[in-house]
Scaffold this motif. Sequence first.
Motif, PDB file in Angstrom:
ATOM      1  N   GLY A  17       1.091  -1.109  -0.292  1.00 35.77           N
ATOM      2  CA  GLY A  17      -0.478  -0.055   0.032  1.00 35.77           C
ATOM      3  C   GLY A  17       0.503   1.711  -0.291  1.00 35.77           C
ATOM      4  N   LEU A  39       0.518   5.500   0.991  1.00 40.30           N
ATOM      5  CA  LEU A  39       0.227   6.037   2.545  1.00 40.30           C
ATOM      6  C   LEU A  39       0.265   7.999   1.903  1.00 40.30           C
ATOM      7  N   ASP A  40      -0.785   8.189   2.542  1.00 43.45           N
ATOM      8  CA  ASP A  40      -0.694   9.243   2.447  1.00 43.45           C
ATOM      9  C   ASP A  40      -1.027  10.930   2.912  1.00 43.45           C
ATOM     10  N   LEU A  79      -6.312  11.266   5.953  1.00 41.23           N
ATOM     11  CA  LEU A  79      -5.357  10.067   5.212  1.00 41.23           C
ATOM     12  C   LEU A  79      -5.675   8.945   5.255  1.00 41.23           C
ATOM     13  N   ALA A  80      -5.202   8.649   3.778  1.00 45.94           N
ATOM     14  CA  ALA A  80      -5.431   7.105   3.115  1.00 45.94           C
ATOM     15  C   ALA A  80      -4.477   6.140   2.682  1.00 45.94           C
ATOM     16  N   VAL A  81      -4.371   5.202   2.244  1.00 49.53           N
ATOM     17  CA  VAL A  81      -3.996   3.866   2.295  1.00 49.53           C
ATOM     18  C   VAL A  81      -4.704   3.593   1.120  1.00 49.53           C
ATOM     19  N   TYR A 105      -7.989   2.421   2.881  1.00 57.01           N
ATOM     20  CA  TYR A 105      -8.456   2.460   4.482  1.00 57.01           C
ATOM     21  C   TYR A 105      -8.558   4.214   4.228  1.00 57.01           C
ATOM     22  N   LEU A 108      -0.098   9.442  11.535  1.00 56.12           N
ATOM     23  CA  LEU A 108      -0.242   8.609  10.993  1.00 56.12           C
ATOM     24  C   LEU A 108      -0.831   7.408  12.431  1.00 56.12           C
ATOM     25  N   PHE A 141       4.640  -0.814   3.567  1.00 58.68           N
ATOM     26  CA  PHE A 141       3.448   0.448   3.363  1.00 58.68           C
ATOM     27  C   PHE A 141       4.512   1.316   2.482  1.00 58.68           C
ATOM     28  N   GLY A 169       6.019   6.270   1.970  1.00 61.29           N
ATOM     29  CA  GLY A 169       5.681   7.174   2.505  1.00 61.29           C
ATOM     30  C   GLY A 169       6.516   8.073   2.098  1.00 61.29           C
ATOM     31  N   ARG A 191       4.464   4.842  -5.142  1.00 66.54           N
ATOM     32  CA  ARG A 191       4.137   5.281  -4.092  1.00 66.54           C
ATOM     33  C   ARG A 191       3.084   6.867  -4.925  1.00 66.54           C
ATOM     34  N   VAL A 240      -1.151   7.323  -4.670  1.00 67.65           N
ATOM     35  CA  VAL A 240      -1.813   7.712  -3.874  1.00 67.65           C
ATOM     36  C   VAL A 240      -2.279   8.904  -4.187  1.00 67.65           C
TER      37      VAL A 240
END
Length: 375
Positions: A128, A130-131, A159-161, A170, A185, A219, A221, A255, A258
Amino acid sequence: MSLLQELASNEPNDYKNYLRMTEDCFEDILRRISPDIVKQNSILREPISCKERLAATLQFLASGRTYENLKFSCAISPQSLGKIIPETCTAIYNALREEYLHLPENESDWMNIATDFKKYWQVENCVGALDGKHIAILQPPGSGSYFFNYKGFFSVVLLAVVNANYEFMYVNCGVNGRVSDGGVLFETDFGQQLENGQLNLPSPTTFPNNRDVCLPFVFLGDEAFPLKENLMKPYPNKGITHDERIFNYRICRGRRVVENAFGILANRFQVLQTTIRTSLETTEVIILACCALHNYLRRKSSTYLTPSSVDWENTETAVLTEGEWRKNVRQLLGMKQRNRSGKETSLAEPIRKYYRDFYNNEGQVEFQERMINRR
């Protein structure tokens, strides 16, 4: 509803632009949520129909217009819209989240995510990206500076994954804008589960040419986030080496999904580009409904996301073409990089070095040198 009927019959493209979806998708969502929003007849007047409620809500999400402005196109009073829109957003989210917006629950599902990241973005063991982005809101009554972010406006952090297909796995939009770095986070249940090893991620794996080292699933980021055993981020650009530049490119390639997911979301549901003028509770359900609808349309509509919608790399010519959303979206404010000193988590830095070495050796792709040297 005569306008919708006219558009559906004679101008399907305008219908889709009006509600951000086709008639088939509209009818499907209507079927799913009608039991939760239907109202009984009274002796005084007929209730506003489910179709009118959904259409008004989708217009609000798509345009970001105020209730006062929206009343002219949907013929519903602002007072009624203030009740209809939160209720309908809640129904949309509840109807879609189980099927379209949830984290994987077992190792097999996580492995499917990792397979897609390797197939589409050539990153290993990635589960995943995330950001976090700041969504502008009015200052909540009595909140002082609690929601005031580092750029000078009031906000909540989304916040999203995201998986390899630009879908949200998420989302959390309950953290106040004052928490403006990667620390957000660990204010979320996802962050706490990640920290405590409760996400049921697959066990670390070895790579074919190196059986001595097991590397965990991670993940991805950006610089705002802390480096963790299961959370990789780029090296700082200052004093960066060639091998670190390769690592950064490969990580950022993965990434980018995202960032594009956020851009497409805000372009389609322009309420997210406005200052949302509702209660905190209503703001949260508005954002959650937009994310659920994004995933739904990503799977149901072949035209929701086109090749020109997202950033695209021509690896032969080393040219990056930006997605159309970048021309239309006021950039959502990202999270601020924290200024901090001291060492990263004991195993996190060695893990990043192993991944760096892998991407520069047996895990390299033929276009990576061209891409890091592009102008």
